[in-house]
Design a protein around this motif. Sequence first.
Motif, PDB file in Angstrom:
ATOM      1  N   ILE A   5     -14.979   6.813   4.970  1.00  0.00           N
ATOM      2  CA  ILE A   5     -14.521   6.031   3.824  1.00  0.00           C
ATOM      3  C   ILE A   5     -14.277   4.614   4.326  1.00  0.00           C
ATOM      4  O   ILE A   5     -13.563   4.412   5.302  1.00  0.00           O
ATOM      5  N   VAL A  13      -6.641   3.144   4.014  1.00  0.00           N
ATOM      6  CA  VAL A  13      -6.580   4.582   3.775  1.00  0.00           C
ATOM      7  C   VAL A  13      -5.563   5.154   4.750  1.00  0.00           C
ATOM      8  O   VAL A  13      -5.624   4.891   5.950  1.00  0.00           O
ATOM      9  N   THR A  70      -3.083   5.782  -4.302  1.00  0.00           N
ATOM     10  CA  THR A  70      -3.743   6.790  -5.112  1.00  0.00           C
ATOM     11  C   THR A  70      -4.204   7.908  -4.197  1.00  0.00           C
ATOM     12  O   THR A  70      -4.845   7.650  -3.179  1.00  0.00           O
ATOM     13  N   GLU A  71      -3.866   9.140  -4.554  1.00  0.00           N
ATOM     14  CA  GLU A  71      -4.255  10.281  -3.728  1.00  0.00           C
ATOM     15  C   GLU A  71      -5.725  10.595  -3.946  1.00  0.00           C
ATOM     16  O   GLU A  71      -6.189  10.658  -5.078  1.00  0.00           O
ATOM     17  N   ILE A  72      -6.448  10.769  -2.830  1.00  0.00           N
ATOM     18  CA  ILE A  72      -7.848  11.145  -2.917  1.00  0.00           C
ATOM     19  C   ILE A  72      -8.110  12.311  -1.975  1.00  0.00           C
ATOM     20  O   ILE A  72      -7.737  12.256  -0.811  1.00  0.00           O
ATOM     21  N   PRO A  73      -8.733  13.383  -2.467  1.00  0.00           N
ATOM     22  CA  PRO A  73      -9.124  14.472  -1.571  1.00  0.00           C
ATOM     23  C   PRO A  73     -10.467  14.135  -0.939  1.00  0.00           C
ATOM     24  O   PRO A  73     -11.377  13.635  -1.609  1.00  0.00           O
ATOM     25  N   TYR A  74     -10.610  14.399   0.360  1.00  0.00           N
ATOM     26  CA  TYR A  74     -11.861  14.126   1.050  1.00  0.00           C
ATOM     27  C   TYR A  74     -12.012  15.112   2.195  1.00  0.00           C
ATOM     28  O   TYR A  74     -11.153  15.164   3.081  1.00  0.00           O
ATOM     29  N   GLU A  78      -6.017  15.474   2.187  1.00  0.00           N
ATOM     30  CA  GLU A  78      -5.510  14.526   1.195  1.00  0.00           C
ATOM     31  C   GLU A  78      -5.238  13.184   1.879  1.00  0.00           C
ATOM     32  O   GLU A  78      -4.578  13.126   2.913  1.00  0.00           O
ATOM     33  N   TYR A  79      -5.740  12.114   1.290  1.00  0.00           N
ATOM     34  CA  TYR A  79      -5.513  10.764   1.796  1.00  0.00           C
ATOM     35  C   TYR A  79      -4.930   9.920   0.679  1.00  0.00           C
ATOM     36  O   TYR A  79      -5.055  10.248  -0.496  1.00  0.00           O
ATOM     37  N   ILE A  81      -5.088   5.916  -0.738  1.00  0.00           N
ATOM     38  CA  ILE A  81      -5.702   4.611  -0.612  1.00  0.00           C
ATOM     39  C   ILE A  81      -4.792   3.633  -1.333  1.00  0.00           C
ATOM     40  O   ILE A  81      -4.377   3.873  -2.464  1.00  0.00           O
TER      41      ILE A  81
END
Length: 91
Positions: A5, A13, A70-74, A78-79, A81
């Motif tokens: 990312i 991140v 903002t939580e983002i799954p990758y 969970e991360y 940004i």
Amino acid sequence: MSLNIKPIGDRVVVEAAQAEEKTASGIIIPDTAKEKPQRGTVVAVGEGKKDEPLTVKVGDQVLYGKYAGTEIPYEGKEYLIMRESDIYAVL
């Protein structure tokens, strides 16, 4: 750690630290009472703005606001940004 990312601009991140499992006195905290962690590790940084380079770098331990980012799954993790301005301190 290699993360595919690449944040844009002044965004970073962050991988959030795990929530506390028990108190200092040894009381186990149930899942419903755990607080969202406000500490994490920077895993990717953007290039910054034209006249404002970023001051955080990959690997920094940081403190941020409770509702920042903002939580983002990758790839199963969970991360968060967020903008660099949402970071309060580098530990």
